[in-house]
Write a protein that holds these residues in place. Sequence first.
Motif, PDB file in Angstrom:
ATOM      1  N   LEU A   6      69.788   2.537  17.816  1.00 38.78           N
ATOM      2  CA  LEU A   6      70.699   3.830  17.595  1.00 38.78           C
ATOM      3  C   LEU A   6      71.536   3.979  18.864  1.00 38.78           C
ATOM      4  CD1 LEU A   6      67.971   6.269  16.213  1.00 38.78           C
ATOM      5  CD2 LEU A   6      70.328   6.091  15.073  1.00 38.78           C
ATOM      6  N   CYS A  24      64.253   5.541  17.129  1.00 43.22           N
ATOM      7  CA  CYS A  24      63.679   5.693  16.043  1.00 43.22           C
ATOM      8  C   CYS A  24      62.489   4.864  15.626  1.00 43.22           C
ATOM      9  CB  CYS A  24      64.593   5.740  14.847  1.00 43.22           C
ATOM     10  SG  CYS A  24      64.291   6.579  13.137  1.00 43.22           S
ATOM     11  N   HIS A  55      62.035   1.511  15.541  1.00 41.03           N
ATOM     12  CA  HIS A  55      61.839   0.501  14.475  1.00 41.03           C
ATOM     13  C   HIS A  55      61.445  -0.636  15.366  1.00 41.03           C
ATOM     14  CE1 HIS A  55      65.277   2.514  11.955  1.00 41.03           C
ATOM     15  NE2 HIS A  55      64.214   3.159  11.971  1.00 41.03           N
ATOM     16  N   GLU A 113      68.962  -0.162   9.146  1.00 40.99           N
ATOM     17  CA  GLU A 113      68.654   0.849   8.454  1.00 40.99           C
ATOM     18  C   GLU A 113      69.409   2.147   8.614  1.00 40.99           C
ATOM     19  OE1 GLU A 113      66.929   4.388   7.040  1.00 40.99           O
ATOM     20  OE2 GLU A 113      66.854   4.068   9.097  1.00 40.99           O
ATOM     21  N   GLU A 114      69.393   2.450  10.049  1.00 47.34           N
ATOM     22  CA  GLU A 114      70.149   3.662  10.359  1.00 47.34           C
ATOM     23  C   GLU A 114      71.676   3.947   9.500  1.00 47.34           C
ATOM     24  OE1 GLU A 114      68.785   5.803  11.766  1.00 47.34           O
ATOM     25  OE2 GLU A 114      66.934   4.984  12.815  1.00 47.34           O
ATOM     26  N   HIS A 158      65.093  10.225  17.102  1.00 44.91           N
ATOM     27  CA  HIS A 158      66.330  10.163  17.367  1.00 44.91           C
ATOM     28  C   HIS A 158      66.595  11.063  18.549  1.00 44.91           C
ATOM     29  CE1 HIS A 158      68.063   8.791  13.013  1.00 44.91           C
ATOM     30  NE2 HIS A 158      67.130   8.316  13.268  1.00 44.91           N
TER      31      HIS A 158
HETATM   32 ZN   LIG Z   1      66.368   6.859  12.220  1.00 45.55          ZN
END
Ligand SMILES: [Zn+2]
Length: 388
Positions: free
Chosen positions: A81, A102, A104, A136-137, A358
């Motif tokens: 992110l 997040c 990942h 994905e975000e 986040h």
């Molecule tokens: Zn996320």
Amino acid sequence: MPVLNRIAGFSDEMTEWRQHLHQHPELGLECYETAAFVAERLREFGVDEIHEGIAQSGIVALIKGQGDGPVMGLRADMDALPIHEVSGVEHTSTVDGKMHACGHDGHTTMLLGAAKYLAETRNFSGTVALIFQPAEENGGGGEVMVKEGILDRFDIGEVYALHNAPNFIKGGFYTTPGPIMAAVDTFSIYITGVGGHGAMPHECVDPIVAAVSISTAIQTIVSRNHYTLDDLVVSVTQIHAGSSDNIIPEDAFVGGTIRTFDKSVQAMVHKRLAEIVAGQAASYGVTAELDLEVGYPATINDPAKTEFAVSVAQEVAGINAVAPDAGREMGAEDFSYLLEQRPGSYLFIGQGDGPGLHHPAYDFNDEISPVGASFFARLVETAQPPKN
Ligand SMILES: [Zn+2]
Ligand SMILES: [Zn+2]
């Protein structure tokens, strides 16, 4: 934690992979270094096939078991992110303004752990397809991979994914049959009036009055147009207009988000938004243009596959550490595109107390990596036992 012994044996190695990935976050579809790291590990493990460059930086790798059988798809997301990390951990992000907030990095690690174990033991029939997905975000890497045909190309019959959950039992699992994550749509309303002097409103057509009225009228979609027992969020999250106390501006902007589970509710919201914007604009004499961006669809778990995944989670984590019907959330997830095409299930794995997803101080908990890897491995071994 009750994990597969062989996986527990290389948990330190998993921590190294995870912390390396954490230090090198990448965004969107451009997870090239992450993918290179993943491919290098997969080659070391001796998986049978590695297909790179799907959805730009995504990977599908195949491990073949003993004898013929179906193909199970296991998916991990790889992207980070645009957040400046303040976790203070030793393995903090080395890229300013980007971080794995997040988890990942942890999802990728758990799937790598399962890959190492499955490539080594091959105690299953058929094939496992390891899906490492970028974006994905945002950017919908899951959708891009589906559009690039991975499900048909690799003959994938069912799909599973895990997401970590802060502030849920460390190493426990929760999920729910049916809808688990919402569909997300974005609306933007561009309002144009006639600007002029703040002291002479009669010579202007004020877009601010229209913007505020439209925002208020939008609240009635949830409160007056919608069956109260179904879940729906329509939030106005932005209003922008004006630059000075003595100027009536020419334009105003209203924007927001829509979260739904049901396609008929989604269609109703789109219709009412268009009617409200057109009607309000006409009544105030402004022009208003509505731009609706349809985002990720709802994530819908197949009930039978979810029951199966819950039984495997209970075996790995213990019956008391699994919530099989935990309800749904208004967040969104692009694993939904895979679940639209194939039956499967999306589960959360608890990572104990700490900052939420986040948050700039968030960090994935390495202690749960062996649990997630064991879950993935046991899904394959249980659904596709070796034939002999
Ligand atoms: Zn996320
Ligand atoms: Zn996530």
